[in-house]
Scaffold this motif. Structure first.
Motif, mmCIF file in Angstrom:
data_model
loop_
_atom_site.group_PDB
_atom_site.id
_atom_site.type_symbol
_atom_site.label_atom_id
_atom_site.label_comp_id
_atom_site.label_asym_id
_atom_site.label_seq_id
_atom_site.Cartn_x
_atom_site.Cartn_y
_atom_site.Cartn_z
ATOM 1 N N LEU A 1 0.826 -1.205 0.000
ATOM 2 C CA LEU A 1 0.000 0.000 0.000
ATOM 3 C C LEU A 1 0.862 1.257 0.000
ATOM 4 N N SER A 2 1.988 1.214 0.701
ATOM 5 C CA SER A 2 2.903 2.359 0.732
ATOM 6 C C SER A 2 3.480 2.629 -0.655
ATOM 7 N N ALA A 3 3.838 1.578 -1.365
ATOM 8 C CA ALA A 3 4.390 1.734 -2.712
ATOM 9 C C ALA A 3 3.343 2.330 -3.652
ATOM 10 N N ALA B 1 0.816 4.259 -2.771
ATOM 11 C CA ALA B 1 0.654 5.659 -2.373
ATOM 12 C C ALA B 1 1.798 6.513 -2.915
ATOM 13 N N LEU B 2 3.008 5.990 -2.869
ATOM 14 C CA LEU B 2 4.170 6.723 -3.384
ATOM 15 C C LEU B 2 4.052 6.943 -4.890
ATOM 16 N N CYS C 1 1.306 7.185 -6.598
ATOM 17 C CA CYS C 1 0.265 8.201 -6.792
ATOM 18 C C CYS C 1 0.800 9.601 -6.519
#
Length: 81
Positions: free
Chosen positions: A2-4, A6-7, A9
């Motif tokens: 999920l962090s990847a 978000a990054l 985006c």
């Protein structure tokens, strides 16, 4: 994972933050006298909400969002993105 996502985006939209107002931003934001009202009276917020001529409903939620952006951050293009 999920962090990847978000990054990715954030990176995709980051380039557009430095640009100015475009297209329909001028009649809806820049040249909209209702957004420049300095008083925070309920009548002013109603005026902002109904200041668009777009569509049958006149986009009141969008216009209120633009009004909050103008009050909190000024008329900088970055605040509206």
């Amino acid at each position: 994972m999920l962090s990847a996502l978000a990054l990715v985006c954030v990176l995709a939209y980051l380039a557009g933050l430095s640009g100015g107002f475009q297209f329909d931003d001028y009649p809806n934001i820049v040249n909209n006298p209702a957004l420049l009202a300095t008083s925070h009276a309920p009548a002013d917020w109603l005026s902002i909400a109904l200041s668009s001529d777009t569509g049958a409903l006149r986009r009141p939620l969008s216009m209120l969002s633009f009004g909050l952006n103008a009050v909190w951050f000024g008329m900088s293009p970055v605040a509206f993105k």
